[in-house]
Scaffold this motif. Structure first.
Motif, PDB file in Angstrom:
ATOM      1  N   LYS A 183     -11.582 -11.528  -5.846  1.00 28.81           N
ATOM      2  CA  LYS A 183     -11.496 -11.629  -7.306  1.00 28.81           C
ATOM      3  C   LYS A 183     -10.088 -12.277  -7.747  1.00 28.81           C
ATOM      4  CE  LYS A 183     -14.770  -8.340  -8.939  1.00 28.81           C
ATOM      5  NZ  LYS A 183     -14.752  -6.997  -9.939  1.00 28.81           N
ATOM      6  N   GLN A 184      -9.071 -11.803  -6.848  1.00 35.39           N
ATOM      7  CA  GLN A 184      -7.636 -12.005  -7.053  1.00 35.39           C
ATOM      8  C   GLN A 184      -7.431 -13.313  -6.385  1.00 35.39           C
ATOM      9  OE1 GLN A 184      -5.946 -10.899  -9.646  1.00 35.39           O
ATOM     10  NE2 GLN A 184      -7.385  -9.483 -10.275  1.00 35.39           N
ATOM     11  N   LYS A 185      -8.349 -13.839  -5.693  1.00 35.84           N
ATOM     12  CA  LYS A 185      -7.805 -14.868  -4.563  1.00 35.84           C
ATOM     13  C   LYS A 185      -6.549 -14.729  -3.822  1.00 35.84           C
ATOM     14  CE  LYS A 185      -9.821 -18.349  -7.681  1.00 35.84           C
ATOM     15  NZ  LYS A 185      -9.617 -19.784  -8.623  1.00 35.84           N
ATOM     16  N   VAL A 186      -6.688 -13.444  -3.037  1.00 28.62           N
ATOM     17  CA  VAL A 186      -5.732 -12.998  -2.085  1.00 28.62           C
ATOM     18  C   VAL A 186      -5.597 -13.482  -0.623  1.00 28.62           C
ATOM     19  CG1 VAL A 186      -5.010 -10.912  -0.917  1.00 28.62           C
ATOM     20  CG2 VAL A 186      -5.606 -10.592  -3.367  1.00 28.62           C
ATOM     21  N   ASP A 187      -4.401 -13.893  -0.310  1.00 26.73           N
ATOM     22  CA  ASP A 187      -4.413 -14.590   0.863  1.00 26.73           C
ATOM     23  C   ASP A 187      -4.203 -13.749   2.301  1.00 26.73           C
ATOM     24  OD1 ASP A 187      -4.197 -17.660   0.126  1.00 26.73           O
ATOM     25  OD2 ASP A 187      -2.810 -16.600  -1.044  1.00 26.73           O
ATOM     26  N   MET A 188      -3.621 -12.352   1.987  1.00 25.78           N
ATOM     27  CA  MET A 188      -3.349 -11.609   2.996  1.00 25.78           C
ATOM     28  C   MET A 188      -3.510 -10.237   2.498  1.00 25.78           C
ATOM     29  SD  MET A 188      -0.036 -11.287   5.416  1.00 25.78           S
ATOM     30  CE  MET A 188      -0.382 -12.676   6.476  1.00 25.78           C
ATOM     31  N   ILE A 189      -3.938  -9.276   3.105  1.00 25.06           N
ATOM     32  CA  ILE A 189      -3.934  -7.892   2.906  1.00 25.06           C
ATOM     33  C   ILE A 189      -2.814  -7.116   3.600  1.00 25.06           C
ATOM     34  CG2 ILE A 189      -5.139  -5.537   2.925  1.00 25.06           C
ATOM     35  CD1 ILE A 189      -7.756  -7.604   2.546  1.00 25.06           C
ATOM     36  N   ILE A 190      -1.981  -6.018   3.103  1.00 30.35           N
ATOM     37  CA  ILE A 190      -0.928  -5.388   3.867  1.00 30.35           C
ATOM     38  C   ILE A 190      -1.354  -3.951   3.716  1.00 30.35           C
ATOM     39  CG2 ILE A 190       1.460  -4.947   4.000  1.00 30.35           C
ATOM     40  CD1 ILE A 190       1.983  -7.747   2.752  1.00 30.35           C
ATOM     41  N   ALA A 191      -1.304  -3.256   4.675  1.00 30.58           N
ATOM     42  CA  ALA A 191      -1.625  -1.697   4.683  1.00 30.58           C
ATOM     43  C   ALA A 191      -0.632  -0.991   5.813  1.00 30.58           C
ATOM     44  CB  ALA A 191      -2.749  -1.470   4.989  1.00 30.58           C
ATOM     45  N   GLY A 192      -0.186   0.120   5.470  1.00 27.97           N
ATOM     46  CA  GLY A 192       0.791   1.005   6.460  1.00 27.97           C
ATOM     47  C   GLY A 192      -0.181   1.432   7.510  1.00 27.97           C
ATOM     48  N   LEU A 248      -5.188  -9.133   7.804  1.00 26.64           N
ATOM     49  CA  LEU A 248      -4.630  -7.720   7.552  1.00 26.64           C
ATOM     50  C   LEU A 248      -3.503  -7.552   8.137  1.00 26.64           C
ATOM     51  CD1 LEU A 248      -4.796  -4.906   6.472  1.00 26.64           C
ATOM     52  CD2 LEU A 248      -6.189  -4.454   8.757  1.00 26.64           C
ATOM     53  N   LEU A 249      -2.472  -7.472   7.558  1.00 32.12           N
ATOM     54  CA  LEU A 249      -0.795  -7.288   8.103  1.00 32.12           C
ATOM     55  C   LEU A 249      -0.766  -5.453   8.165  1.00 32.12           C
ATOM     56  CD1 LEU A 249       1.732  -7.881   9.515  1.00 32.12           C
ATOM     57  CD2 LEU A 249       2.467  -8.297   7.098  1.00 32.12           C
ATOM     58  N   ILE A 250      -0.798  -4.982   9.236  1.00 33.87           N
ATOM     59  CA  ILE A 250      -0.612  -3.568   9.318  1.00 33.87           C
ATOM     60  C   ILE A 250       1.017  -3.151   9.630  1.00 33.87           C
ATOM     61  CG2 ILE A 250      -1.165  -1.429  10.654  1.00 33.87           C
ATOM     62  CD1 ILE A 250      -3.558  -2.854  11.363  1.00 33.87           C
ATOM     63  N   VAL A 251       1.663  -2.448   8.804  1.00 36.42           N
ATOM     64  CA  VAL A 251       3.297  -2.360   8.845  1.00 36.42           C
ATOM     65  C   VAL A 251       3.509  -0.707   9.175  1.00 36.42           C
ATOM     66  CG1 VAL A 251       5.334  -2.525   7.648  1.00 36.42           C
ATOM     67  CG2 VAL A 251       3.416  -4.058   7.197  1.00 36.42           C
ATOM     68  N   LEU A 304       1.577  -5.799  12.748  1.00 35.31           N
ATOM     69  CA  LEU A 304       0.613  -6.483  13.433  1.00 35.31           C
ATOM     70  C   LEU A 304      -0.500  -7.248  12.487  1.00 35.31           C
ATOM     71  CD1 LEU A 304      -1.643  -6.322  15.926  1.00 35.31           C
ATOM     72  CD2 LEU A 304      -2.528  -4.326  15.213  1.00 35.31           C
ATOM     73  N   LEU A 305      -0.705  -8.435  12.884  1.00 35.32           N
ATOM     74  CA  LEU A 305      -1.274  -9.215  11.850  1.00 35.32           C
ATOM     75  C   LEU A 305      -2.714  -9.413  12.614  1.00 35.32           C
ATOM     76  CD1 LEU A 305      -1.842 -11.161   9.521  1.00 35.32           C
ATOM     77  CD2 LEU A 305      -0.626 -12.753  10.920  1.00 35.32           C
ATOM     78  N   VAL A 306      -3.889  -8.769  11.909  1.00 35.01           N
ATOM     79  CA  VAL A 306      -5.191  -8.834  12.458  1.00 35.01           C
ATOM     80  C   VAL A 306      -6.006 -10.107  11.729  1.00 35.01           C
ATOM     81  CG1 VAL A 306      -7.419  -7.424  12.814  1.00 35.01           C
ATOM     82  CG2 VAL A 306      -5.074  -6.506  12.800  1.00 35.01           C
ATOM     83  N   TYR A 307      -6.610 -10.886  12.348  1.00 34.51           N
ATOM     84  CA  TYR A 307      -7.440 -11.857  11.691  1.00 34.51           C
ATOM     85  C   TYR A 307      -8.977 -11.448  11.662  1.00 34.51           C
ATOM     86  CZ  TYR A 307      -3.697 -15.169  10.940  1.00 34.51           C
ATOM     87  OH  TYR A 307      -2.728 -15.801  10.574  1.00 34.51           O
ATOM     88  N   PRO A 308      -9.685 -11.565  10.969  1.00 34.12           N
ATOM     89  CA  PRO A 308     -11.351 -11.123  11.044  1.00 34.12           C
ATOM     90  C   PRO A 308     -11.931 -12.212  11.939  1.00 34.12           C
ATOM     91  CG  PRO A 308     -10.859 -12.103   8.956  1.00 34.12           C
ATOM     92  CD  PRO A 308      -9.322 -11.886   9.598  1.00 34.12           C
ATOM     93  N   ASP A 309     -12.819 -11.902  12.629  1.00 32.25           N
ATOM     94  CA  ASP A 309     -13.807 -12.732  13.367  1.00 32.25           C
ATOM     95  C   ASP A 309     -14.726 -13.671  12.521  1.00 32.25           C
ATOM     96  OD1 ASP A 309     -14.727 -13.954  15.659  1.00 32.25           O
ATOM     97  OD2 ASP A 309     -15.698 -12.428  16.471  1.00 32.25           O
TER      98      ASP A 309
END
Length: 297
Positions: free
Chosen positions: A114-123, A150-153, A287-292
């Motif tokens: 809905k928000q047209k997000v380009d990247m998700i970030i989480a701990g 998804l960027l895991i920090v 760690l930047l995770v791309y979906p398959d």
């Protein structure tokens, strides 16, 4: 120039208000400044199922409302913290927020769409955290279900300009990761960062034909996207995680990128967690995770 290239405009930061999540939000805000992107804070209220057969107690509506009110106040405080600690005169990312009751997977993906997000970030996952966002290993759940990168920090990652990103890939069949590589090039171009294609293997590569094949592939990619800052490295190691750990510690990289390959039930029984999930459990850099995007047959 490929039509798929675009400028990143919005980052969604998933939070459970824990110390780990706050650190990830601070990192995400600084990354948004570098990318000149907006920030969208997202908290999920997990409420027990209403089905009586589950053995769970049905939560009163007023209890749910109280949780949402508390979550809203926490989101406001986090938004204020990010904005008030930014004392620079450079770009200030606009910060918005949302909280809803549901599953982490559904709320994050619905908000992303809905928000047209380009990247998700989480701990990273913290087993002792009992926040409302967390039910099980939320990091693994996001890796498995996210529809965007998804960027895991981890807590150990302090923010600094990203100059080199390693992309773990199969250099024997690099065409399998082309779509994700093009996305990564867009991200790296915005940051003016190098991309290091990395392959972990327990064989010695002395074949001149193999070397020439990889070099030809890189030239083709660079010509298509007009981005020459792409290199490759082969690391000889019996286990993928050990090779990637060595790279993270000694390769002078600021971020590791991987494509998460979905495993079916038999794969999970025979081989356990994916390489991506295993790295997410202990990695010391983002760690930047791309979906398959390819279906598994």
């Amino acid at each position: 120039m490929l039509a798929t290239l675009y400028i990143m405009k919005k980052l969604l930061i998933a939070t459970d208000f824990s110390t780990t999540a706050k650190h990830a939000a601070e990192y995400g805000y600084l990354l948004a400044k570098q990318l000149k992107a907006g920030v969208f804070l997202c908290n999920t209220i997990t409420i027990p199922a209403e089905a009586s057969m589950s053995g769970m107690t049905i939560w009163p509506l007023e209890e749910s409302d109280t949780l949402l009110e508390d979550s809203t106040e926490e989101l406001k405080r986090l938004k204020a913290h990010l904005e008030q600690t930014d004392h620079t005169d450079t770009f200030r990312p606009p910060v918005d927020y949302l909280n809803e009751a549901g599953t982490v997977r559904d709320i994050v993906n619905n908000s992303t769409f809905k928000q047209k997000v380009d990247m998700i970030i989480a701990g990273t996952h913290q087993p002792d955290v009992l926040g409302t966002f967390l039910l099980g290993n939320h990091t693994h759940e996001l890796i498995e279900t996210c529809i965007k990168p998804l960027l895991i920090v981890p807590n150990t990652a302090s923010f600094k300009p990203i100059k080199k990103i390693a992309f773990a890939t199969d250099l024997e069949h690099p065409e399998n990761d082309l779509e994700q590589l093009y996305e990564l090039i867009t991200f790296a171009r915005t940051l003016n960062a190098e991309i290091l294609l990395t392959h972990i293997h327990n064989k010695s590569y002395n074949s001149m034909n193999f070397e020439k094949g990889i070099e030809k592939f890189l030239v083709e990619i660079s010509n298509k996207v007009n981005y020459p800052e792409i290199y490759y490295r082969i690391i000889k190691q019996d286990k993928v995680e050990q090779g990637l750990d060595w790279l993270c510690e000694n390769g002078q990289i600021d971020m590791l990128a991987m494509v998460h390959r979905k495993h079916d039930f038999l794969d999970r029984i025979l081989h356990g967690s994916s390489h991506t999930k295993k790295m997410a459990d202990h990695i010391a850099i983002p760690l930047l995770v791309y979906p398959d995007t390819k279906p598994k047959y």
